[in-house]
Scaffold this active site. Sequence first.
Site, PDB file in Angstrom:
ATOM      1  N   HIS A 166      -1.890  -5.516   1.557  1.00  0.00           N
ATOM      2  CA  HIS A 166      -3.192  -6.144   1.342  1.00  0.00           C
ATOM      3  C   HIS A 166      -2.955  -7.558   0.853  1.00  0.00           C
ATOM      4  O   HIS A 166      -2.005  -7.800   0.108  1.00  0.00           O
ATOM      5  CB  HIS A 166      -3.991  -5.380   0.271  1.00  0.00           C
ATOM      6  CG  HIS A 166      -5.131  -6.194  -0.290  1.00  0.00           C
ATOM      7  ND1 HIS A 166      -6.345  -6.266   0.335  1.00  0.00           N
ATOM      8  CD2 HIS A 166      -5.193  -7.019  -1.361  1.00  0.00           C
ATOM      9  CE1 HIS A 166      -7.129  -7.101  -0.358  1.00  0.00           C
ATOM     10  NE2 HIS A 166      -6.453  -7.567  -1.387  1.00  0.00           N
TER      11      HIS A 166
ATOM     12  N   TYR B 291     -12.234  -1.960  -3.900  1.00  0.00           N
ATOM     13  CA  TYR B 291     -12.767  -2.188  -2.544  1.00  0.00           C
ATOM     14  C   TYR B 291     -14.302  -2.165  -2.521  1.00  0.00           C
ATOM     15  O   TYR B 291     -14.891  -1.885  -1.466  1.00  0.00           O
ATOM     16  CB  TYR B 291     -12.208  -1.143  -1.583  1.00  0.00           C
ATOM     17  CG  TYR B 291     -10.822  -1.481  -1.054  1.00  0.00           C
ATOM     18  CD1 TYR B 291     -10.596  -2.636  -0.298  1.00  0.00           C
ATOM     19  CD2 TYR B 291      -9.735  -0.642  -1.281  1.00  0.00           C
ATOM     20  CE1 TYR B 291      -9.341  -2.943   0.204  1.00  0.00           C
ATOM     21  CE2 TYR B 291      -8.471  -0.935  -0.782  1.00  0.00           C
ATOM     22  CZ  TYR B 291      -8.282  -2.096  -0.033  1.00  0.00           C
ATOM     23  OH  TYR B 291      -7.041  -2.392   0.473  1.00  0.00           O
TER      24      TYR B 291
ATOM     25  N   LYS C 165       0.836  -1.204   0.000  1.00  0.00           N
ATOM     26  CA  LYS C 165       0.000   0.000   0.000  1.00  0.00           C
ATOM     27  C   LYS C 165       0.877   1.262   0.000  1.00  0.00           C
ATOM     28  O   LYS C 165       2.098   1.182   0.210  1.00  0.00           O
ATOM     29  CB  LYS C 165      -0.917  -0.036   1.227  1.00  0.00           C
ATOM     30  CG  LYS C 165      -1.916  -1.217   1.202  1.00  0.00           C
ATOM     31  CD  LYS C 165      -2.867  -1.168   2.401  1.00  0.00           C
ATOM     32  CE  LYS C 165      -3.863  -2.317   2.357  1.00  0.00           C
ATOM     33  NZ  LYS C 165      -4.846  -2.230   3.482  1.00  0.00           N
TER      34      LYS C 165
ATOM     35  N   GLU D  66      -9.628 -10.060  -7.653  1.00  0.00           N
ATOM     36  CA  GLU D  66      -8.596  -9.039  -7.430  1.00  0.00           C
ATOM     37  C   GLU D  66      -7.433  -9.173  -8.424  1.00  0.00           C
ATOM     38  O   GLU D  66      -6.901  -8.175  -8.902  1.00  0.00           O
ATOM     39  CB  GLU D  66      -8.089  -9.128  -5.985  1.00  0.00           C
ATOM     40  CG  GLU D  66      -9.168  -8.724  -4.987  1.00  0.00           C
ATOM     41  CD  GLU D  66      -8.741  -8.885  -3.539  1.00  0.00           C
ATOM     42  OE1 GLU D  66      -7.604  -9.327  -3.277  1.00  0.00           O
ATOM     43  OE2 GLU D  66      -9.555  -8.554  -2.665  1.00  0.00           O
TER      44      GLU D  66
ATOM     45  N   ASN E   3      -1.858  -0.032   6.931  1.00  0.00           N
ATOM     46  CA  ASN E   3      -1.296  -1.293   7.428  1.00  0.00           C
ATOM     47  C   ASN E   3      -0.414  -2.007   6.396  1.00  0.00           C
ATOM     48  O   ASN E   3      -0.318  -3.229   6.385  1.00  0.00           O
ATOM     49  CB  ASN E   3      -2.410  -2.189   7.979  1.00  0.00           C
ATOM     50  CG  ASN E   3      -3.475  -2.503   6.945  1.00  0.00           C
ATOM     51  OD1 ASN E   3      -3.352  -2.121   5.783  1.00  0.00           O
ATOM     52  ND2 ASN E   3      -4.509  -3.221   7.348  1.00  0.00           N
TER      53      ASN E   3
HETATM   54  P1  ATP Z   1      -6.788  -6.235   3.261  1.00  0.00           P
HETATM   55  O1  ATP Z   1      -8.151  -6.462   2.628  1.00  0.00           O
HETATM   56  O2  ATP Z   1      -6.218  -4.861   3.021  1.00  0.00           O
HETATM   57  O3  ATP Z   1      -5.812  -7.332   3.027  1.00  0.00           O
HETATM   58  P2  ATP Z   1      -7.874  -7.221   5.651  1.00  0.00           P
HETATM   59  O4  ATP Z   1      -8.534  -8.268   4.827  1.00  0.00           O
HETATM   60  O5  ATP Z   1      -7.010  -7.648   6.790  1.00  0.00           O
HETATM   61  O6  ATP Z   1      -6.987  -6.269   4.817  1.00  0.00           O
HETATM   62  P3  ATP Z   1     -10.407  -5.828   5.606  1.00  0.00           P
HETATM   63  O7  ATP Z   1     -11.367  -6.077   6.707  1.00  0.00           O
HETATM   64  O8  ATP Z   1     -10.626  -6.467   4.275  1.00  0.00           O
HETATM   65  O9  ATP Z   1      -8.954  -6.184   6.167  1.00  0.00           O
HETATM   66  O10 ATP Z   1     -10.271  -4.270   5.425  1.00  0.00           O
HETATM   67  C1  ATP Z   1      -9.656  -3.738   4.263  1.00  0.00           C
HETATM   68  C2  ATP Z   1      -8.769  -2.593   4.656  1.00  0.00           C
HETATM   69  O11 ATP Z   1      -9.567  -1.545   5.172  1.00  0.00           O
HETATM   70  C3  ATP Z   1      -7.779  -2.898   5.798  1.00  0.00           C
HETATM   71  O12 ATP Z   1      -6.586  -3.502   5.368  1.00  0.00           O
HETATM   72  C4  ATP Z   1      -7.515  -1.518   6.328  1.00  0.00           C
HETATM   73  O13 ATP Z   1      -6.589  -0.808   5.482  1.00  0.00           O
HETATM   74  C5  ATP Z   1      -8.881  -0.868   6.206  1.00  0.00           C
HETATM   75  N1  ATP Z   1      -9.670  -1.022   7.435  1.00  0.00           N
HETATM   76  C6  ATP Z   1     -10.211  -2.161   7.930  1.00  0.00           C
HETATM   77  N2  ATP Z   1     -10.875  -1.937   9.065  1.00  0.00           N
HETATM   78  C7  ATP Z   1     -10.751  -0.607   9.308  1.00  0.00           C
HETATM   79  C8  ATP Z   1     -11.213   0.278  10.336  1.00  0.00           C
HETATM   80  N3  ATP Z   1     -11.941  -0.179  11.351  1.00  0.00           N
HETATM   81  N4  ATP Z   1     -10.864   1.580  10.233  1.00  0.00           N
HETATM   82  C9  ATP Z   1     -10.153   2.057   9.201  1.00  0.00           C
HETATM   83  N5  ATP Z   1      -9.690   1.279   8.198  1.00  0.00           N
HETATM   84  C10 ATP Z   1      -9.980  -0.020   8.254  1.00  0.00           C
HETATM   85 MG    MG Z   2      -9.680  -7.863   3.093  1.00  0.00          MG
END
Ligand code: ATP
Ligand code: MG
Length: 139
Positions: free
Chosen positions: A115, A49, A9, A126, A112
């Site tokens: 992804h 997303y 990211k 994706e 974070n």
């Molecule tokens: P990714 O899809 O990025 O691999 P993930 O599957 O661990 O991460 P998801 O629940 O799919 O997490 O959320 C997608 C992304 O949205 C997260 O990686 C983070 O960047 C953001 N995100 C998730 N939860 C929150 C939150 N509570 N507040 C802000 N941003 C969030």
């Molecule tokens: Mg995810």
Amino acid sequence: MERTLSIIKPDGVAKNIIGEVIKRFESAGIKIAAMKMIHLTKSQAQGFYAVHKERPFFDSLTDFMTSGPIVVMVLEGENVIAENRKIMGATNFKEAEEGTIRREYATDIEKNVVHGSDAPETAAFEISYFFNHLEIQSR
Ligand code: ATP
Ligand code: MG
């Protein structure tokens, strides 16, 4: 062989840890089958997303994902979807295990670093969002 989409990211690219992230995948025996650097537009980030469009963090997340260039990769290996998620660590870096990418480098639940697809169906969507079949090298 299973495939997954990985993204470094904008925060990961800005921190200059592209090589560090890739080294962790390669050290785990995961192969990179495709890779490029791109800078998403807002509507491209919203499309990627789309599953999160009702979430309160959707607008902020898509702003963040367009804030700078990202590296998108297709990773290949046995059980690579789960393996990649193990290497990344929990979404919330405070809950991520010691030694994971997010535990070491994430600064925020949103920013974070990486992804990774969470299931075979999302991985297929994706991967096809960023790469066509001529751009993916099985090896
Ligand atoms: P990714 O899809 O990025 O691999 P993930 O599957 O661990 O991460 P998801 O629940 O799919 O997490 O959320 C997608 C992304 O949205 C997260 O990686 C983070 O960047 C953001 N995100 C998730 N939860 C929150 C939150 N509570 N507040 C802000 N941003 C969030
Ligand atoms: Mg995810």
